[in-house]
Design an enzyme around this catalytic site. Structure first.
Site, short mmCIF file in Angstrom:
data_model
loop_
_atom_site.label_atom_id
_atom_site.label_comp_id
_atom_site.label_asym_id
_atom_site.label_seq_id
_atom_site.Cartn_x
_atom_site.Cartn_y
_atom_site.Cartn_z
N SER A 137 -5.13 79.86 69.11
CA SER A 137 -5.96 80.25 67.98
C SER A 137 -7.22 80.91 68.52
O SER A 137 -7.58 80.71 69.69
CB SER A 137 -6.33 79.01 67.16
OG SER A 137 -7.35 79.30 66.22
N TYR A 193 -10.23 70.14 67.06
CA TYR A 193 -9.26 71.23 67.08
C TYR A 193 -9.59 72.22 68.19
O TYR A 193 -8.71 72.65 68.93
CB TYR A 193 -9.24 71.92 65.72
CG TYR A 193 -8.22 73.02 65.60
CD1 TYR A 193 -6.86 72.76 65.70
CD2 TYR A 193 -8.62 74.33 65.34
CE1 TYR A 193 -5.92 73.76 65.56
CE2 TYR A 193 -7.68 75.35 65.19
CZ TYR A 193 -6.34 75.05 65.31
OH TYR A 193 -5.40 76.05 65.17
#
Length: 272
Positions: free
Chosen positions: A132, A145
């Site tokens: 990501s 995350y």
């Protein structure tokens, strides 16, 4: 002989789109999910399906070994399964941080360890790790995350150098916002936290950012196209930022840290 791909996290979104994209390239696709009922549509489309919870070591080993036993090869492993544990780090219990890493980091590691002996034996194969923009630039409220995706980025870089002599490629795909149910689960993870009361602006910011992110989100199919590009390429790039948001987001890592910190403080001022 058709090439064979094993894709994790296929119940919806990027995983499902990737399975269909590789199927369109006339690959044999083993699509996996924790509940095979969620991937019945992929089975009808022509994929093989298998139950896989990436937090279970035995299932990880078995699904790889069974794929190779049936087809004689594994050309590409796509580590896509994952979720976002959002929240200020003080508010996240260590057990939740562990669960975040168990799915997003240890899961891919389990599958990589299972796949590599088969790929080394054939001296061929590609591992695609779905990361990501959040694996390159950290954001307040996304520390858990961010940490998991930063880990995937670093592991992929190291792995690429370790396995290159065996003809194995490692590529990282870096989407920005994606139009999937991913954000909904992330919001649910927020709601389950025992909030300290010290970070209300961060919670408000993410409540507003969910709507904003939707405006710049790309489709799962667009991310799947990039994953497929990495899978089919004879010489894949180390990294594939996806679309404009991915490219600009990744470039933000070159900004001075104090500039980024100031930008976050500025954004949080408007969270009410």
């Amino acid at each position: 002989m058709e090439k064979v791909a094993l894709v994790t996290g296929c119940s919806s979104g990027i995983g499902a789109a990737t399975a269909r994209s590789l199927l369109a390239e006339e690959w044999t696709v083993v699509a996996t999910a924790r509940d095979t009922e969620d991937i019945a549509g992929l089975a009808e489309a022509g994929c093989e399906t298998a139950e896989l919870d990436v937090t279970k070591p035995a299932q990880c080993r078995n699904v790889v070994d069974e794929t190779v036993a049936e087809h004689g090869r594994l050309d590409c492993l796509v580590n896509n399964a994952g979720y976002a544990q959002l929240g200020p780090l003080e508010d996240i219990p260590t057990r939740d941080l562990h669960r975040q890493f168990d799915v997003n980091v240890y899961g891919p590691h389990r599958l990589i360890r299972a796949a590599l002996p088969h790929m080394r034996e054939r001296e061929d194969g590609t591992i695609v790790n779905v990361s990501s923009v959040s694996g390159r630039v950290a954001t307040p409220g996304m520390g858990a995350y961010n940490g998991s995706k930063f880990a995937i980025e670093g592991m992929s870089d190291a792995l690429r150098g370790e396995v290159s002599e065996y003809g194995i490629d490692v590529a990282v795909v870096e989407p920005g916002p994606v139009d999937t149910s991913f954000q909904e689960r992330a919001d649910d993870e927020f709601d389950d936290l025992d909030k300290s009361g010290a970070y209300e602006r961060i919670y408000e910011f993410f409540s507003d950012a969910s709507a904003v992110n939707g405006l710049g989100a790309v489709s799962p199919e667009r991310v799947a196209e990039v994953i497929t590009e990495a899978a089919v390429s004879p010489d894949p790039a180390p990294r594939y930022p996806v679309a404009r948001a991915g490219r600009f987001g990744v470039l933000a890592r070159f900004l001075p840290d104090r500039w980024l910190d100031a930008g976050y403080r500025f954004a949080l001022k408007f969270a009410r």
